[in-house]
Design an enzyme around this catalytic site. Structure first.
Site, PDB file in Angstrom:
ATOM      1  N   GLU A 130      37.499  42.936  37.878  1.00 31.31           N
ATOM      2  CA  GLU A 130      37.684  44.228  37.228  1.00 31.31           C
ATOM      3  C   GLU A 130      37.919  45.325  38.253  1.00 31.31           C
ATOM      4  O   GLU A 130      37.343  45.312  39.340  1.00 31.31           O
ATOM      5  CB  GLU A 130      36.454  44.561  36.392  1.00 31.31           C
ATOM      6  CG  GLU A 130      36.182  43.547  35.305  1.00 31.31           C
ATOM      7  CD  GLU A 130      34.826  43.734  34.654  1.00 31.31           C
ATOM      8  OE1 GLU A 130      34.220  44.810  34.840  1.00 31.31           O
ATOM      9  OE2 GLU A 130      34.379  42.807  33.961  1.00 31.31           O
TER      10      GLU A 130
ATOM     11  N   CYS B 246      29.851  46.937  34.727  1.00 31.97           N
ATOM     12  CA  CYS B 246      30.599  46.035  35.599  1.00 31.97           C
ATOM     13  C   CYS B 246      30.347  44.578  35.217  1.00 31.97           C
ATOM     14  O   CYS B 246      29.209  44.138  35.104  1.00 31.97           O
ATOM     15  CB  CYS B 246      30.171  46.282  37.044  1.00 31.97           C
ATOM     16  SG  CYS B 246      31.155  45.400  38.247  1.00 31.97           S
TER      17      CYS B 246
END
Length: 367
Positions: free
Chosen positions: A102, A340
């Site tokens: 990501e 996250c």
């Protein structure tokens, strides 16, 4: 994401000189290639138009730029965009299938900050982190790291990069140092080190090497000033305690342009008390630094309550009034896969049989 061709993205200028020398090209071709890669951000060798057609063909026979577009994104109503990038990695758990990381673009007025990843998964296994729950799958190559910038749609809006995405940067130090060197090299990106912040839980030996070999900012994940409590949140405390980390940082000069900061996620009733605030003041006394208080984005199967705004403001005001400059980081992207590791976990689940269940559970935490 493997290829038979060698990737040019992520090569140091000196490595590019070796490439052109081996291919029998003029020495100055290396600086031309570096400019195409790191200033013009080309996606193919054919775009390097000041190389002769013969040299482009010679180069393309064994090499490629190596740029890879994001395969998914989530857009927040506040402008934050989380991208999912495919990666090659230099060491891969092959039973995991395709691998992704990501990258989050955070616009804020005339600033554009990019939060990038350094590993697929993570060995640190912090209690509050979804990435740690994935386990460790592989280290990103310098090309994987730089591709998060190279192939970012908002690349031209970037003012800052923070290594605060998936993974522990010090656990992939060679590739992180290579990427930051390319970002700051005059004959590559030519960024100031002031534009780059690298985070760490504190890895013995590795953190010192980073501080010695880089001038980029450092951010330490603290989350508790009390060693026993920090150990319950962060197993890495056992290998390098927060007191050892602070003692090491005291050996470096942060009174000029280089900055030292501490990241501190606030959990209600756990680490947000005035006793914790006083312990932070004692721990950091005499160290030029700042503390960033962070709201907790919940993740599945972790029963940690987020601290309320009033308590965070009390901590901020106490710390600042006692000589520790402290801010509360604005919460961004709460309406998307904000924490996250959530988006990559959802994508990884598509390669198994529990796709719908996992995505539904993850999405519930963004509502």
């Amino acid at each position: 994401m493997k290829s038979d061709k060698t990737v040019l993205l992520g090569m140091m200028p000196a490595e590019l000189k070796t490439v052109v020398q081996q291919l029998g090209m003029p020495a100055f071709t290396a600086s031309q290639i570096a400019k195409w890669l790191y200033e013009k951000h080309v996606r193919s060798i054919d775009e390097m138009t000041n190389l002769s057609k013969q040299n482009r063909e010679r180069l393309a026979a064994d090499y490629c730029v190596g740029a890879m577009d994001p395969i998914d994104c989530q857009r927040s109503k506040d402008g934050t965009v989380k991208y999912l990038f495919p990666v090659r990695c230099d060491s891969v758990a092959t039973d995991k299938g395709s691998l992704f990381v990501e990258t989050v673009f955070i616009p804020d007025g005339d600033r554009g900050t990019l939060c990038i990843s350094s590993q697929v998964g993570c060995k640190m296994n912090c209690l509050f982190c979804q990435t740690g729950k994935q386990g460790f799958c592989g280290n990103l190559t310098a090309a994987d790291i730089l591709n998060q910038i190279h192939s970012l749609p908002e690349r031209d809006q970037l003012t800052n990069v923070v290594f605060m995405g998936q993974g522990e940067p010090m656990d992939n130090l060679d590739n992180v140092l290579k990427a930051t060197t390319i970002l700051t090299a005059e004959d590559a990106y030519a960024w100031s080190p002031k534009r780059i912040t690298v985070s760490s839980v504190g890895i013995k030996g590795k953190l010192k090497r980073f501080l010695d070999e880089s001038q980029c900012h450092i951010a330490i994940s603290m989350h508790s000033p009390l060693p026993d409590q920090r150990l319950s949140l962060m197993p890495a405390e056992k290998a390098m305690s927060i007191t050892e980390t602070v003692d090491l940082l005291r050996q470096y000069d942060f009174t000029h342009q280089r900055r030292c900061s501490f990241e501190y996620i606030c959990f209600a009733g756990l680490n947000d008390t005035m006793d914790h605030a006083r312990a932070i003041v004692r721990l950091l006394k005499g160290l030029e630094c700042r503390v960033n208080l962070i709201r907790f984005h919940q993740i599945p199967d972790v029963d940690l309550p987020a601290a309320d705004e009033q308590r965070m403001e009390q901590m901020r005001d106490y710390l600042t009034s006692h000589g520790v400059f402290t801010t509360i980081r604005a919460s961004r992207g709460e309406d998307i896969f904000a924490a996250c590791g959530l988006l990559s976990t959802a994508r990884q689940s598509e390669q198994g049989n529990n796709k719908n269940d996992v995505i539904a559970r993850l999405t519930a935490f963004t509502k």
